[in-house]
Design a protein around this motif. Structure first.
Motif, PDB file in Angstrom:
ATOM      1  N   UNK A 109      15.015  18.770  30.909  1.00 25.09           N
ATOM      2  CA  UNK A 109      14.285  19.097  29.669  1.00 25.09           C
ATOM      3  C   UNK A 109      13.443  18.323  29.094  1.00 25.09           C
ATOM      4  N   UNK A 110      12.446  18.978  28.274  1.00 24.23           N
ATOM      5  CA  UNK A 110      11.512  18.071  28.051  1.00 24.23           C
ATOM      6  C   UNK A 110      12.001  17.031  26.781  1.00 24.23           C
ATOM      7  N   UNK A 111      11.159  15.874  26.689  1.00 23.14           N
ATOM      8  CA  UNK A 111      11.629  15.031  25.924  1.00 23.14           C
ATOM      9  C   UNK A 111      10.261  14.499  25.040  1.00 23.14           C
ATOM     10  N   UNK A 112      10.822  13.931  23.807  1.00 21.62           N
ATOM     11  CA  UNK A 112       9.556  13.468  22.868  1.00 21.62           C
ATOM     12  C   UNK A 112      10.155  12.252  22.272  1.00 21.62           C
ATOM     13  N   UNK A 113       9.315  11.206  22.232  1.00 20.74           N
ATOM     14  CA  UNK A 113       9.675  10.051  21.774  1.00 20.74           C
ATOM     15  C   UNK A 113       9.342  10.117  20.026  1.00 20.74           C
ATOM     16  N   UNK A 114      10.177   9.780  19.214  1.00 24.18           N
ATOM     17  CA  UNK A 114      10.182  10.002  17.875  1.00 24.18           C
ATOM     18  C   UNK A 114      10.707   8.627  17.160  1.00 24.18           C
ATOM     19  N   UNK A 115      10.028   8.827  15.634  1.00 24.93           N
ATOM     20  CA  UNK A 115      10.332   7.714  14.689  1.00 24.93           C
ATOM     21  C   UNK A 115       9.972   8.525  13.437  1.00 24.93           C
ATOM     22  N   UNK A 116      10.612   7.884  12.494  1.00 22.89           N
ATOM     23  CA  UNK A 116      10.463   8.333  11.088  1.00 22.89           C
ATOM     24  C   UNK A 116       9.620   7.067  10.344  1.00 22.89           C
ATOM     25  N   UNK A 117       8.784   7.593   9.443  1.00 28.96           N
ATOM     26  CA  UNK A 117       7.898   6.424   9.022  1.00 28.96           C
ATOM     27  C   UNK A 117       7.309   7.088   7.518  1.00 28.96           C
ATOM     28  N   UNK A 118       6.920   5.792   6.930  1.00 33.55           N
ATOM     29  CA  UNK A 118       6.028   6.074   5.617  1.00 33.55           C
ATOM     30  C   UNK A 118       4.568   5.553   6.268  1.00 33.55           C
ATOM     31  N   UNK A 119       3.504   6.147   5.677  1.00 32.65           N
ATOM     32  CA  UNK A 119       2.144   5.674   5.854  1.00 32.65           C
ATOM     33  C   UNK A 119       1.492   5.552   4.536  1.00 32.65           C
ATOM     34  N   UNK A 120       0.639   4.307   4.785  1.00 32.10           N
ATOM     35  CA  UNK A 120      -0.380   3.950   3.500  1.00 32.10           C
ATOM     36  C   UNK A 120      -1.435   4.754   3.260  1.00 32.10           C
ATOM     37  N   UNK A 121      -1.898   5.023   2.148  1.00 25.57           N
ATOM     38  CA  UNK A 121      -2.831   6.021   2.086  1.00 25.57           C
ATOM     39  C   UNK A 121      -4.248   5.198   2.746  1.00 25.57           C
ATOM     40  N   UNK A 122      -5.293   6.419   2.926  1.00 24.61           N
ATOM     41  CA  UNK A 122      -6.479   5.827   3.538  1.00 24.61           C
ATOM     42  C   UNK A 122      -7.315   4.728   3.266  1.00 24.61           C
ATOM     43  N   UNK A 123      -7.083   4.762   1.779  1.00 24.03           N
ATOM     44  CA  UNK A 123      -7.979   3.504   1.136  1.00 24.03           C
ATOM     45  C   UNK A 123      -7.424   2.309   1.123  1.00 24.03           C
ATOM     46  N   UNK A 124      -5.938   2.463   1.056  1.00 23.19           N
ATOM     47  CA  UNK A 124      -5.178   0.984   1.424  1.00 23.19           C
ATOM     48  C   UNK A 124      -5.447   0.372   2.959  1.00 23.19           C
ATOM     49  N   UNK A 125      -5.468   1.486   3.668  1.00 26.09           N
ATOM     50  CA  UNK A 125      -5.499   0.953   5.262  1.00 26.09           C
ATOM     51  C   UNK A 125      -7.108   0.281   5.191  1.00 26.09           C
ATOM     52  N   UNK A 126      -7.999   1.084   4.877  1.00 25.79           N
ATOM     53  CA  UNK A 126      -9.370   0.717   4.777  1.00 25.79           C
ATOM     54  C   UNK A 126      -9.598  -0.546   4.311  1.00 25.79           C
ATOM     55  N   UNK A 127      -8.906  -1.154   3.155  1.00 28.04           N
ATOM     56  CA  UNK A 127      -8.758  -2.202   2.494  1.00 28.04           C
ATOM     57  C   UNK A 127      -8.370  -3.439   3.533  1.00 28.04           C
ATOM     58  N   UNK A 128      -7.328  -3.172   4.263  1.00 26.57           N
ATOM     59  CA  UNK A 128      -7.038  -4.070   5.265  1.00 26.57           C
ATOM     60  C   UNK A 128      -7.930  -4.285   6.490  1.00 26.57           C
ATOM     61  N   UNK A 129      -8.450  -3.025   6.890  1.00 20.82           N
ATOM     62  CA  UNK A 129      -9.421  -2.953   7.945  1.00 20.82           C
ATOM     63  C   UNK A 129     -10.417  -3.760   7.715  1.00 20.82           C
ATOM     64  N   UNK A 130     -11.005  -3.910   6.524  1.00 22.78           N
ATOM     65  CA  UNK A 130     -12.087  -4.535   6.041  1.00 22.78           C
ATOM     66  C   UNK A 130     -11.886  -6.236   6.435  1.00 22.78           C
ATOM     67  N   UNK A 131     -10.491  -6.518   6.053  1.00 22.66           N
ATOM     68  CA  UNK A 131     -10.238  -7.954   6.105  1.00 22.66           C
ATOM     69  C   UNK A 131     -10.291  -8.162   7.606  1.00 22.66           C
ATOM     70  N   UNK A 132      -9.652  -7.391   8.377  1.00 24.94           N
ATOM     71  CA  UNK A 132      -9.773  -7.559   9.965  1.00 24.94           C
ATOM     72  C   UNK A 132     -10.981  -7.490  10.825  1.00 24.94           C
ATOM     73  N   UNK A 133     -11.974  -7.000  10.000  1.00 23.10           N
ATOM     74  CA  UNK A 133     -13.302  -6.748  10.824  1.00 23.10           C
ATOM     75  C   UNK A 133     -13.859  -7.581  11.762  1.00 23.10           C
ATOM     76  N   UNK A 134     -13.877  -8.870  11.234  1.00 22.03           N
ATOM     77  CA  UNK A 134     -14.087 -10.145  12.094  1.00 22.03           C
ATOM     78  C   UNK A 134     -13.267 -10.451  13.583  1.00 22.03           C
ATOM     79  N   UNK A 135     -11.825  -9.991  13.097  1.00 22.85           N
ATOM     80  CA  UNK A 135     -11.114 -10.438  14.006  1.00 22.85           C
ATOM     81  C   UNK A 135     -11.245  -9.344  15.102  1.00 22.85           C
ATOM     82  N   UNK A 136     -11.547  -8.171  14.957  1.00 23.96           N
ATOM     83  CA  UNK A 136     -11.566  -7.335  16.059  1.00 23.96           C
ATOM     84  C   UNK A 136     -12.604  -7.550  17.250  1.00 23.96           C
ATOM     85  N   UNK A 137     -13.628  -8.189  16.618  1.00 23.16           N
ATOM     86  CA  UNK A 137     -14.566  -8.942  17.926  1.00 23.16           C
ATOM     87  C   UNK A 137     -14.125 -10.267  18.231  1.00 23.16           C
TER      88      UNK A 137
END
Length: 195
Positions: free
Chosen positions: A7-35
């Motif tokens: 039978x087909x299976x699916x990998x599952x979890x239950x989570x909360x997610x920050x709103x997009x603007x909170x994620x964008x704030x952290x993403x800006x903090x990490x921009x130089x780290x990506x490169x």
């Protein structure tokens, strides 16, 4: 004799997610780290989440059994005021950002989610909740970059936000090359029920 298809299976979890603007704030903090750290396997920003319960591979037919109790639980639980703060690592290989705010409410919601899953007859590995967002993973031979980045994130403090939805999520781990991708099976607003 014919071979039966499992039978087909699916990998599952239950989570909360920050709103997009909170994620964008952290993403800006990490921009130089990506490169600066291209060898790290960076998680997609849109997939950042706080895992409350990881169920692993389940028969696809089990997933609908989880939906009604999780919907009811979400409706009865108020939104949680949280924030992203600092950074750290697990075993020098997994880079994460920490969570602060209503951690008591977060632990209570996690307990309720796990109780509901067990009540559905679904077995899963119980792991202590360590609230975090996984940001990147290092190869075994490149752990120093994770340690450096965790130290660099130590002073990060994001703005407070409300976790307003409980997410039942599927992932494609082990389903081919490339990055891990997540998709909501369903998400329910917290506190949508009668008060």
């Amino acid at each position: 004799m014919t071979e039966q298809t499992p039978p087909p299976t699916v990998r599952v979890f239950i989570a909360l997610a920050p709103p997009d603007d909170a994620k964008a704030e952290l993403e800006r903090e990490l921009l130089s780290a990506y490169s600066a750290y291209p060898r790290l396997r960076w998680n997609r920003v849109e997939d950042w989440h706080i895992t409350l319960a990881f169920l692993g591979e389940l028969p696809a037919a089990t997933v609908p059994l989880l939906q009604p109790p999780l919907a009811g639980l979400a409706a009865a639980h108020p939104p949680l005021r949280l924030a992203l703060r600092g950074g750290g690592h697990f075993d020098e290989r997994v880079l994460w950002s920490g969570i602060e705010g209503n951690l008591e409410g977060l632990h209570l919601l996690t307990k309720e989610v796990r109780d509901a899953i067990r009540a559905c007859g679904v077995a899963f590995e119980e792991r202590p909740l360590r609230p975090h967002l996984t940001l990147a993973r290092a190869r075994r031979d490149d752990t120093s970059s994770v340690v450096e980045l965790a130290a660099a994130l130590a002073g990060f403090t994001g703005r407070p936000w409300h976790a307003e939805r409980l997410h039942l999520v599927a992932s494609n781990v082990g389903r081919g090359p490339g990055p891990i991708h997540y998709r909501d099976i369903e998400a329910w607003p917290l506190g949508a029920g009668p008060s």
